[in-house]
Design an enzyme around this catalytic site. Structure first.
Site, PDB file in Angstrom:
ATOM      1  N   GLU A   1     -11.826   0.257  18.306  1.00  6.97           N
ATOM      2  CA  GLU A   1     -12.758   0.465  17.566  1.00  6.97           C
ATOM      3  C   GLU A   1     -14.234  -0.070  17.860  1.00  6.97           C
ATOM      4  O   GLU A   1     -14.243  -1.457  18.198  1.00  6.97           O
ATOM      5  CB  GLU A   1     -12.456   0.123  16.038  1.00  6.97           C
TER       6      GLU A   1
ATOM      7  N   ILE B   1       0.809  -1.204   0.009  1.00  8.92           N
ATOM      8  CA  ILE B   1       0.040   0.023   0.041  1.00  8.92           C
ATOM      9  C   ILE B   1       0.720   1.171   0.102  1.00  8.92           C
ATOM     10  O   ILE B   1       0.574   2.113  -0.825  1.00  8.92           O
ATOM     11  CB  ILE B   1      -1.093  -0.059   1.105  1.00  8.92           C
TER      12      ILE B   1
ATOM     13  N   CYS C   1      -4.236   5.489   7.796  1.00 13.31           N
ATOM     14  CA  CYS C   1      -5.252   4.529   7.274  1.00 13.31           C
ATOM     15  C   CYS C   1      -4.802   3.258   7.324  1.00 13.31           C
ATOM     16  O   CYS C   1      -4.971   2.209   6.731  1.00 13.31           O
ATOM     17  CB  CYS C   1      -5.458   4.906   5.969  1.00 13.31           C
TER      18      CYS C   1
ATOM     19  N   ASP D   1      11.222   2.419   6.167  1.00 12.11           N
ATOM     20  CA  ASP D   1      11.003   1.037   6.228  1.00 12.11           C
ATOM     21  C   ASP D   1      12.228   0.110   6.445  1.00 12.11           C
ATOM     22  O   ASP D   1      12.923  -0.046   5.569  1.00 12.11           O
ATOM     23  CB  ASP D   1      10.152   0.438   4.874  1.00 12.11           C
TER      24      ASP D   1
ATOM     25  N   HIS E   1     -13.031   3.672   9.608  1.00  6.12           N
ATOM     26  CA  HIS E   1     -12.404   2.501   9.017  1.00  6.12           C
ATOM     27  C   HIS E   1     -12.914   2.157   7.654  1.00  6.12           C
ATOM     28  O   HIS E   1     -13.157   1.159   7.401  1.00  6.12           O
ATOM     29  CB  HIS E   1     -12.727   1.363  10.075  1.00  6.12           C
ATOM     30  N   LEU E   2     -12.759   3.539   6.689  1.00  8.35           N
ATOM     31  CA  LEU E   2     -13.108   3.166   5.261  1.00  8.35           C
ATOM     32  C   LEU E   2     -12.119   2.665   4.491  1.00  8.35           C
ATOM     33  O   LEU E   2     -12.440   2.720   3.199  1.00  8.35           O
ATOM     34  CB  LEU E   2     -13.891   4.428   4.997  1.00  8.35           C
ATOM     35  N   GLY E   3     -10.755   2.660   4.881  1.00  7.78           N
ATOM     36  CA  GLY E   3      -9.819   2.344   3.784  1.00  7.78           C
ATOM     37  C   GLY E   3     -10.213   1.377   2.807  1.00  7.78           C
ATOM     38  O   GLY E   3      -9.789   1.424   1.705  1.00  7.78           O
ATOM     39  N   ALA E   4     -10.684   0.388   3.177  1.00 14.54           N
ATOM     40  CA  ALA E   4     -11.188  -0.762   2.210  1.00 14.54           C
ATOM     41  C   ALA E   4     -12.336  -0.727   1.703  1.00 14.54           C
ATOM     42  O   ALA E   4     -12.821  -1.684   0.926  1.00 14.54           O
ATOM     43  CB  ALA E   4     -10.937  -2.103   2.774  1.00 14.54           C
TER      44      ALA E   4
ATOM     45  N   ASP F   1      -8.348   7.175  10.014  1.00  8.60           N
ATOM     46  CA  ASP F   1      -9.322   6.274   9.489  1.00  8.60           C
ATOM     47  C   ASP F   1      -9.302   5.055  10.519  1.00  8.60           C
ATOM     48  O   ASP F   1     -10.322   4.261  10.397  1.00  8.60           O
ATOM     49  CB  ASP F   1      -9.063   5.790   8.051  1.00  8.60           C
TER      50      ASP F   1
END
Length: 528
Positions: free
Chosen positions: A262, A153, A231, A172, A281-284, A257
Site C-alpha cells: 500500500e 469485527i 477489509c 475461526d 484502506h477506508l475501513g476505519a 479495501d
C-alpha cells in the site's frame, strides 16, 4: 517527580492531547517528521502515540532511550517492529475496538456494492450512458456469508448480515461452539466455508498462518461465482490468482479495501480485472472512529505511564488501572524472589516454575510471572523489565511454568519460585506482611524470614557454636555495619543459612575472608 512526556507524531483528534494533559502527562504534537528527525527527537519521550504514518523501526527504538510505551490509534501495527520493541522493554498498545463498527459497516457496504455492481453502474451513468440492461445484480437475502475470522469485527459483521436475512457460516480456530451459537452462526472448517459461501468476508490478522489464506488452490476449489470482500489486512489473498479467477468467472466479483503493498502501483493487475471494486484502506475512516481511537490510545497510554495500568498491549499481559495497586506489592515480591534465585542458582537455568498460593492465587498471574522473570533476567541484562524479560527468557530457551494453588497454607498468601539447576531444583518463597511488605520466608527448603533490600551477604555454613561471632567480628574489622541479621537452619548441627543486610557493598576481598572461616560452604554478595 516529573511528568511523563509523550510525543504524538501522527495527525489525530486534538482531544487526544487534552486527555494526556488532564491525566498528568506533558505532550508535544509534532507530525510529518522524517525518520532521521524523529530519531533525533525521540530520546526525550516516555510515550509515542502514532497512527499509520510513523514507522517505528529498530533505528527509532535504539534512539528511544527513555521510551516506555508506543500507542497505535487503530488496530494495525504493521508499522511497529514489535519483537524489537519487546527486546527493548517497550510496551506496544493498539485500540482494537475503536473502529470495529466502522470497519464492519464498510464490509457490509462492500457486500452490497458487489451484489448490485454499484460503482460501475454509477460511473457509466455519470458518463452519459443509461446501461440498465448491463447490470443484473443478486439479492443478499437468503445468501450464505462466510466469515473468515469471527472476532470483534467479524462478530459485528455477522450481526449485520443476519439482520439482512443472510445465513452466516464462520471459520475461526478460536471460535467455540458456545460462542458460535451466541452469535447465531454455524462453525465450519475453511474448505466447507468456501464450498458453501456465496459471499466471503475476511476479518483476521495477517500472520504466517493466515498469509494467502485465500490461495489460488482454495479459490479454484471454492463455490463457483463466489464474491469476496477483504477489509482486514493485505496479504490474506493471492492477488495474482484473484485477477485470473475474476477473468475466468470462477470468482464473480471482489472488493478490496486493503492490498499487500500500500498504496498499490498505478498499474496493479487487479485494476484491469472485471467486477473488481477497491477503496483506499477506508475501513476505519469515519469521523466517529477517528475520534474513538485517538481518545482510547491517549487514555490507555496515560493509564500506563501514570498508574501502571496495561490495556490492549500486544507484548505484555493486560493489567487494569484498578488491578495495578493491588498487584504492585506482589509484583515487588515476585521481582525480589526472581532476583534472589537468579543470583544464587548456578549454571544455565532451563526451567522455572512460579507458584501462587492462597490470596495470590486469586490474582492476575501474568504480571506476577513477568515480575519474577524481570528479577531473574537481571543476571543477563542491565536493561531488563517486565516487557522484555519473557522475550529474553524465551530467547535463552527457558521453559516457564505457572502453578496456581487456591488453598491457603501456613501463610495467607505465598509466591514460590523454583528453578532446575545442575544440583537439582532450587526454590525460594515469600509472602506479604500486612498485605504490602514483601518478606522472604524460605530459601532452598530452609525457613528464614528476611527483607530483601539493598546490600546483603548470603552465607551457607555448618551450624556450630561461635560462627555468628566470627562473621560479626570479620565484618566489624572491615568497617562493615550490619543492619539486619537473619538466620535459618535445617536442624541442629546441620546446614544453616545466614542472610545479613549491610550498609555498603561487600568487596571481593571480604568475600574471600568469609570463605576462609571455619564451617563456611558458600558466601555470596547480593544486591536488591
Amino acid at each position: 517527580m516529573s511528568k511523563p512526556k509523550v510525543l504524538i507524531s501522527d495527525k489525530m483528534d486534538p482531544n487526544a492531547a487534552r486527555i494526556f494533559e488532564e491525566r498528568g502527562c506533558d505532550v508535544d504534537v509534532i507530525t510529518g517528521e522524517t525518520p532521521e528527525e524523529l530519531a533525533t527527537r525521540i530520546g526525550e519521550y516516555d510515550g509515542l502515540a502514532i497512527r499509520s504514518s510513523t514507522k517505528v523501526t529498530p533505528a527509532i527504538l535504539d534512539a528511544a532511550t527513555n521510551l516506555k510505551v508506543i500507542g497505535r490509534a487503530g488496530i494495525g501495527v504493521d508499522n511497529v517492529d514489535i519483537p524489537y520493541a519487546s527486546s527493548k522493554g517497550v510496551v506496544v498498545m493498539n485500540t482494537p475496538f475503536g473502529n470495529s463498527i466502522t470497519t464492519a459497516e464498510h464490509a457490509i457496504a462492500m457486500i452490497m456494492a458487489l451484489a448490485r455492481q454499484i460503482p460501475e453502474a454509477n460511473a457509466r451513468t455519470q458518463a452519459g450512458e443509461w446501461p440498465k440492461s448491463a447490470f443484473m445484480g443478486v439479492e443478499v437475502t437468503g445468501k450464505t456469508l462466510g466469515l473468515i475470522g469471527a472476532g470483534n469485527i467479524g462478530s459485528i459483521v455477522a450481526s449485520r448480515a443476519l439482520g439482512l436475512k443472510m445465513k452466516v457460516v464462520a471459520y475461526d480456530p478460536f471460535l467455540t461452539e458456545e460462542r458460535a451459537i451466541e452469535l447465531g452462526v454455524e462453525k465450519v472448517d475453511l474448505d466447507t466455508l468456501l464450498s458453501r459461501a456465496d459471499f466471503v468476508s475476511l476479518h483476521t490478522p495477517l500472520t504466517d498462518q493466515t498469509r494467502n489464506i485465500l490461495s489460488r488452490e482454495r479459490l479454484e476449489n471454492a463455490k463457483p461465482g463466489i464474491r469476496i470482500v477483504n477489509c482486514a489486512r493485505g496479504g490474506l489473498i493471492d492477488e495474482a490468482a484473484l485477477k485470473d479467477l475474476l477473468e475466468s468467472g470462477q470468482v464473480a466479483a471482489a472488493a478490496l479495501d486493503v492490498f499487500e503493498q500500500e498504496p498499490p502501483a498505478s498499474d496493479h493487475p487487479l485494476f484491469s480485472a472485471p467486477n473488481f471494486i477497491c477503496t483506499p484502506h477506508l475501513g476505519a475512516s469515519t469521523t466517529e472512529a477517528q475520534v474513538n481511537v485517538a481518545l482510547q490510545v491517549a487514555e490507555q497510554m496515560a493509564d500506563y505511564l501514570v498508574n501502571g495500568g496495561v490495556t490492549n498491549a500486544l507484548n505484555m499481559p493486560s493489567l487494569s488501572a484498578e488491578e495495578a495497586p493491588k498487584l504492585k506489592p506482589y509484583m515487588g515480591l515476585a521481582e525480589k524472589l526472581g532476583s534472589l534465585v537468579g543470583q544464587l542458582a548456578h549454571g544455565n537455568l532451563e526451567k522455572i516454575s512460579i507458584e501462587r498460593e492462597g490470596h495470590a492465587a486469586e490474582l492476575n498471574g501474568k504480571p506476577i510471572t513477568g515480575a519474577v522473570l524481570a528479577g531473574l533476567m537481571k543476571c543477563y541484562s542491565d536493561t531488563v523489565n517486565m516487557v522484555n524479560a519473557p522475550y529474553l527468557a524465551k530467547e535463552r530457551g527457558m521453559e516457564v511454568r505457572e502453578v496456581r494453588n487456591s488453598h491457603e497454607g501456613v501463610y495467607h498468601t505465598l509466591v514460590r519460585v523454583t528453578v532446575d539447576t545442575s544440583q537439582g531444583p532450587r526454590s525460594v518463597a515469600g509472602t506479604l506482611f500486612g498485605n504490602s511488605a514483601p518478606r522472604l520466608v524460605e530459601i532452598f527448603g530452609i525457613g528464614i524470614e528476611a527483607d530483601l533490600d539493598g546490600h546483603m551477604l548470603y552465607i551457607v555454613n555448618e551450624d556450630a557454636p561461635g560462627f555468628i561471632g566470627r562473621i560479626g567480628s570479620l565484618l566489624g574489622e572491615n568497617g562493615i555495619n550490619i543492619g539486619n541479621f537473619n538466620l535459618g537452619r535445617r536442624d541442629a548441627g546441620g546446614e544453616a543459612i545466614l542472610l545479613l543486610s549491610v550498609d555498603q557493598p561487600i568487596s571481593a576481598d571480604v568475600i574471600k575472608q568469609a570463605c576462609a572461616l571455619e564451617g563456611v560452604k558458600v558466601v555470596k554478595a547480593l544486591e536488591f
